[in-house]
Enzyme design. Structure first.
Site, mmCIF file in Angstrom:
data_model
loop_
_atom_site.group_PDB
_atom_site.id
_atom_site.type_symbol
_atom_site.label_atom_id
_atom_site.label_comp_id
_atom_site.label_asym_id
_atom_site.label_seq_id
_atom_site.Cartn_x
_atom_site.Cartn_y
_atom_site.Cartn_z
ATOM 1 N N GLY A 64 -47.917 -63.853 73.575
ATOM 2 C CA GLY A 64 -48.747 -62.937 73.364
ATOM 3 C C GLY A 64 -47.081 -62.867 72.198
ATOM 4 O O GLY A 64 -45.935 -62.652 72.221
ATOM 5 N N SER A 65 -47.713 -61.408 71.612
ATOM 6 C CA SER A 65 -46.341 -60.334 70.938
ATOM 7 C C SER A 65 -45.826 -59.784 71.730
ATOM 8 O O SER A 65 -45.957 -59.117 72.604
ATOM 9 C CB SER A 65 -47.334 -59.396 69.996
ATOM 10 O OG SER A 65 -48.247 -58.963 70.795
ATOM 11 N N THR A 66 -45.102 -59.443 71.504
ATOM 12 C CA THR A 66 -43.584 -59.138 72.490
ATOM 13 C C THR A 66 -44.516 -57.478 72.766
ATOM 14 O O THR A 66 -44.176 -56.952 73.373
ATOM 15 C CB THR A 66 -42.242 -58.956 71.362
ATOM 16 O OG1 THR A 66 -41.971 -60.543 72.050
ATOM 17 C CG2 THR A 66 -41.211 -58.131 72.351
ATOM 18 N N GLU A 67 -44.968 -57.016 71.205
ATOM 19 C CA GLU A 67 -45.532 -55.314 71.236
ATOM 20 C C GLU A 67 -46.573 -55.828 72.675
ATOM 21 O O GLU A 67 -46.566 -54.341 73.275
ATOM 22 C CB GLU A 67 -46.382 -54.824 69.727
ATOM 23 C CG GLU A 67 -46.816 -53.963 69.531
ATOM 24 C CD GLU A 67 -47.622 -54.093 68.312
ATOM 25 O OE1 GLU A 67 -48.453 -55.113 67.788
ATOM 26 O OE2 GLU A 67 -48.486 -52.791 68.080
ATOM 27 N N CYS A 99 -43.871 -69.841 68.909
ATOM 28 C CA CYS A 99 -43.338 -68.543 69.266
ATOM 29 C C CYS A 99 -41.841 -68.957 69.243
ATOM 30 O O CYS A 99 -40.793 -68.131 68.944
ATOM 31 C CB CYS A 99 -43.187 -68.215 70.775
ATOM 32 S SG CYS A 99 -43.980 -69.420 71.487
ATOM 33 N N GLY A 159 -47.184 -57.787 74.531
ATOM 34 C CA GLY A 159 -46.349 -57.636 76.061
ATOM 35 C C GLY A 159 -45.796 -56.385 76.724
ATOM 36 O O GLY A 159 -46.355 -56.492 78.198
ATOM 37 N N GLU A 210 -44.950 -64.292 77.853
ATOM 38 C CA GLU A 210 -44.143 -65.489 77.185
ATOM 39 C C GLU A 210 -44.156 -64.992 75.227
ATOM 40 O O GLU A 210 -45.652 -65.019 75.206
ATOM 41 C CB GLU A 210 -44.453 -66.711 76.874
ATOM 42 C CG GLU A 210 -43.902 -67.765 77.122
ATOM 43 C CD GLU A 210 -44.124 -68.695 75.980
ATOM 44 O OE1 GLU A 210 -43.316 -67.889 74.868
ATOM 45 O OE2 GLU A 210 -44.971 -69.132 75.353
ATOM 46 N N LYS A 212 -58.443 -64.603 79.336
ATOM 47 C CA LYS A 212 -58.899 -64.575 78.478
ATOM 48 C C LYS A 212 -58.607 -65.314 77.167
ATOM 49 O O LYS A 212 -57.555 -64.792 77.028
ATOM 50 C CB LYS A 212 -58.885 -63.067 77.927
ATOM 51 C CG LYS A 212 -60.095 -62.105 77.020
ATOM 52 C CD LYS A 212 -59.506 -60.731 76.437
ATOM 53 C CE LYS A 212 -58.354 -61.219 74.946
ATOM 54 N NZ LYS A 212 -58.246 -62.075 74.359
ATOM 55 N N GLU A 240 -39.969 -61.421 63.926
ATOM 56 C CA GLU A 240 -40.603 -62.628 64.300
ATOM 57 C C GLU A 240 -41.597 -62.506 62.724
ATOM 58 O O GLU A 240 -42.846 -61.632 62.758
ATOM 59 C CB GLU A 240 -40.723 -62.492 65.556
ATOM 60 C CG GLU A 240 -41.737 -63.770 65.191
ATOM 61 C CD GLU A 240 -43.117 -64.063 66.445
ATOM 62 O OE1 GLU A 240 -43.590 -63.540 67.372
ATOM 63 O OE2 GLU A 240 -42.018 -65.252 67.309
HETATM 64 P P1 NAI Z 1 -51.524 -60.486 70.535
HETATM 65 O O1 NAI Z 1 -49.732 -60.629 71.033
HETATM 66 O O2 NAI Z 1 -52.205 -58.817 69.711
HETATM 67 O O3 NAI Z 1 -52.531 -61.807 70.937
HETATM 68 C C1 NAI Z 1 -52.220 -62.097 72.186
HETATM 69 C C2 NAI Z 1 -53.718 -62.339 72.479
HETATM 70 O O4 NAI Z 1 -53.567 -60.805 73.303
HETATM 71 C C3 NAI Z 1 -54.720 -62.258 72.987
HETATM 72 O O5 NAI Z 1 -55.945 -62.601 73.606
HETATM 73 C C4 NAI Z 1 -54.577 -60.584 72.311
HETATM 74 O O6 NAI Z 1 -56.379 -60.177 72.169
HETATM 75 C C5 NAI Z 1 -54.702 -60.228 73.550
HETATM 76 N N1 NAI Z 1 -54.150 -58.436 73.284
HETATM 77 C C6 NAI Z 1 -53.988 -57.850 71.983
HETATM 78 N N2 NAI Z 1 -53.886 -56.658 72.044
HETATM 79 C C7 NAI Z 1 -54.282 -56.727 73.466
HETATM 80 C C8 NAI Z 1 -53.892 -55.461 74.590
HETATM 81 N N3 NAI Z 1 -54.048 -54.399 74.050
HETATM 82 N N4 NAI Z 1 -54.247 -55.352 76.137
HETATM 83 C C9 NAI Z 1 -54.329 -56.900 76.605
HETATM 84 N N5 NAI Z 1 -54.133 -58.578 75.760
HETATM 85 C C10 NAI Z 1 -53.960 -57.663 74.359
HETATM 86 O O7 NAI Z 1 -51.230 -60.925 69.408
HETATM 87 P P2 NAI Z 1 -51.477 -61.237 67.546
HETATM 88 O O8 NAI Z 1 -52.318 -59.736 67.101
HETATM 89 O O9 NAI Z 1 -52.372 -61.965 67.393
HETATM 90 O O10 NAI Z 1 -50.303 -61.707 66.905
HETATM 91 C C11 NAI Z 1 -49.112 -60.865 66.559
HETATM 92 C C12 NAI Z 1 -47.937 -61.148 66.652
HETATM 93 O O11 NAI Z 1 -47.636 -61.838 67.480
HETATM 94 C C13 NAI Z 1 -48.050 -62.281 65.702
HETATM 95 O O12 NAI Z 1 -47.511 -62.501 64.366
HETATM 96 C C14 NAI Z 1 -46.245 -63.661 66.694
HETATM 97 O O13 NAI Z 1 -45.519 -62.532 65.958
HETATM 98 C C15 NAI Z 1 -47.034 -62.759 67.684
HETATM 99 N N6 NAI Z 1 -47.059 -63.550 68.479
HETATM 100 C C16 NAI Z 1 -46.420 -64.358 69.416
HETATM 101 C C17 NAI Z 1 -47.500 -66.109 69.842
HETATM 102 C C18 NAI Z 1 -46.262 -66.420 70.880
HETATM 103 O O14 NAI Z 1 -46.601 -67.368 71.366
HETATM 104 N N7 NAI Z 1 -45.087 -66.133 71.726
HETATM 105 C C19 NAI Z 1 -48.780 -65.974 70.116
HETATM 106 C C20 NAI Z 1 -49.533 -64.974 69.148
HETATM 107 C C21 NAI Z 1 -49.266 -64.161 68.206
#
Ligand code: NAI
Ligand code: MG
Length: 510
Positions: free
Chosen positions: A261-264, A317, A266, A283, A208, A414
């Site tokens: 993606g986000s720790t939240e 990240c 995760g 990650e 996804k 972050e």
């Molecule tokens: P996010 O963690 O919400 O999104 C990342 C992925 O997770 C996307 O594919 C999204 O559709 C999916 N996702 C979102 N909610 C989900 C859920 N409840 N269950 C399963 N999958 C879900 O990140 P977002 O909102 O785009 O960015 C927020 C913050 O996260 C950023 O400001 C940054 O601090 C951090 N982040 C960290 C990344 C990294 O490389 N470690 C990459 C992107 C964001």
């Protein structure tokens, strides 16, 4: 610092074919998703828009998959795993298919760079030399592993079976059907990091992509078919995180979920996976300390510190977002990094002289602006930047904050934008303690001419990657991942294969 990630203007070649292919592939027709080798609409018929972050305009509509589509995709991946040819073909043939995918990606490098730049906002010059080449390299590296995943033999001594003889060995087997959820900061590269080891080990996948940047993964789906990877091995479901993502993480038909993606989110993934104890790798976020010591070579440390935070607009990240500088050099380094920030050419990704594009989305712009406001409210001062750049699109000025205090939000959390907090220090032990004190542990860097100090610090810093006199150096062979709340497991390198295999012990009485 001269890293391979800095765009070289000399290398710009415009490729008319790539450009026209991009405009064709992002026509007004909604993009479909890939399930069981077919390009399909969402069961609901719903779509969502993906935007050009340089203008805020819609690029195209994309199928909005949700629970039902995830279910279809998981069933297809399960059938491909249980009874398809993928798992049974020779490792050499599997490796060859992955290598072919890399070749196809290379053949279409220019198109992918343009697609990535359009959807994510990053400079085309960077996507050309970093995102796409790194993805190609990752697939080639993993193609090589397909033939080298094996168990061991063990001489055993069972105390309650005197005189018995055994032949004991381990098998490394694919973990099964894998759900992979990826972010928007390096859309193609994150797809490669996830798909490469899954394919090398013989797993099948439901991927996804992030809703902000689905286009390069969908185009990759076309190449996956062209490479001869059988139907159902890779399914790509586009959709929102709360619907498609959540359904994938909770689906009982998958054996493992891999998330970046986000720790939240995760933590939400871990909770969703707890139901049936599927395997999880994560990650997540970071707040990486970048430490310039008294004996550092400032000629390399200053541009290195600027590129550590400003590369990819700080949307990394592992961004070097906490810049600790020895008091003796603090003013010089802060003014050097600020001067570098001032010189950065901000513009739409497709313009050849652009060095920093827009943030990926309005949401990300608002998040970063919120942090800048909170920094000001708590007493931090921007030496350079501190606001939005322009009125159209999601551009933010590269920013250096000083006068920060340890408890401030801008220091603890972050930001994921081009914002660095510069902090002076005098005692090396204290700075290591400060660097190790946050909730994250993804990356860290030290700048010093003292080789013993460099290695000592590399062992003392609690982070998955430590760079010495460099920053943002990635390679398919180098494992990447986090300590503490930065994640579980390592991507890339041989370590990544651990995440996609189960070990079976076999014991034969002779
Ligand atoms: P996010 O963690 O919400 O999104 C990342 C992925 O997770 C996307 O594919 C999204 O559709 C999916 N996702 C979102 N909610 C989900 C859920 N409840 N269950 C399963 N999958 C879900 O990140 P977002 O909102 O785009 O960015 C927020 C913050 O996260 C950023 O400001 C940054 O601090 C951090 N982040 C960290 C990344 C990294 O490389 N470690 C990459 C992107 C964001
Ligand atoms: Mg989110």
């Amino acid at each position: 610092m001269k890293t391979k990630l800095s765009p070289s203007r000399k290398k710009i070649r415009t490729n008319g074919n790539g450009a026209s292919r991009v405009s064709r592939s992002v026509s007004s027709k909604a993009r479909r998703m890939l399930i069981d080798g077919e390009w399909v609409d969402a069961v609901s018929g719903e779509t969502f828009a993906t935007y050009d972050p340089a203008t805020g305009e819609i690029i195209c509509q994309v199928a909005a998959g949700d629970k039902k589509d995830i279910d279809r995709a998981v069933k297809a991946a399960r059938a491909a795993f249980e009874s398809g040819p993928w798992r049974k073909m020779t490792p050499s043939d599997r490796g060859r298919a992955i290598w072919k995918l890399a070749d196809l990606l290379e053949k279409n490098l220019e198109e992918f760079a343009r697609l990535e730049s359009l959807d994510n906002g990053k400079p085309l010059t960077v996507a050309r030399v970093a995102d796409v080449p790194l993805a190609i390299d990752l697939f080639r590296y993993m193609a090589g592993w397909a033939t080298k995943i094996h168990g061991s033999t063990f001489p055993i001594s069972v105390p309650y079976a005197p005189g018995a003889r055994f032949h004991s060995y381990t098998l490394r087997e694919p973990i099964g059907v894998v759900g992979q959820i990826i972010p928007w900061n390096f859309p193609l590269l994150m797809a490669a990091w996830k798909l490469g080891p899954a394919l090398a080990t013989g797993c099948t996948v439901v991927l996804k992509p992030a809703e902000q940047t689905p286009l390069s993964a969908l185009r990759l789906g076309e190449l996956i078919r062209e490479a001869g990877i059988p139907d159902g091995v890779v399914n790509i479901v586009t959709g929102l995180g709360e619907t498609a993502g959540a359904a994938l993480a909770a689906h009982p038909g998958i054996d493992k979920v891999a998330f970046t993606g986000s720790t939240e989110v995760g933590k939400l993934i871990v909770n969703a996976a707890a139901n049936d104890l599927k395997k999880v790798s994560l990650e997540l976020g970071g707040k990486s300390p970048n430490i310039v010591f008294e004996d550092a070579d400032l000629e390399t440390a200053i541009p290195g510190a600027a590129s550590a935070i400003f590369f990819n607009h700080g949307q990394c990240c592992c961004a070097g977002s906490l810049l600790y500088v020895h008091k003796k050099h603090f003013d010089k380094v802060v003014s050097g990094v600020s001067a570098a920030a001032n010189k950065i050419k901000i513009g739409p990704g497709h313009q050849p002289d652009t060095e920093m594009g827009p943030l990926v989305s309005e949401e990300q712009l608002n998040r970063v602006m919120g942090y800048l406001q909170s920094g000001r409210n708590e007493g931090a001062r921007p030496v350079v930047g501190g606001g939005r750049a322009g009125k159209r699109g999601y551009f933010v000025q590269p920013t250096v904050l000083v006068n920060t205090k340890p408890g401030m939000k801008v220091v603890k959390e972050e930001i994921f934008g081009p914002v660095v907090c510069a902090v002076p220090f005098t005692d090396p032990m204290e700075v290591v303690q400060a660097a190790n004190s946050g909730i994250y542990g993804l990356a860290a860097a030290v700048w010093t001419r003292d080789v013993s100090k460099a290695h000592r610090l590399a062992s003392e810093l609690r982070a998955g990657t430590v760079w010495v006199n460099c920053y943002n150096i990635f390679d398919a062979a180098l494992p990447f991942g986090g300590y503490r709340q930065s994640g579980w497991g390592r991507e890339m390198g041989a370590e990544a294969l651990e995440l996609y295999t189960e070990t079976k012990a076999v014991c034969v009485q002779l």
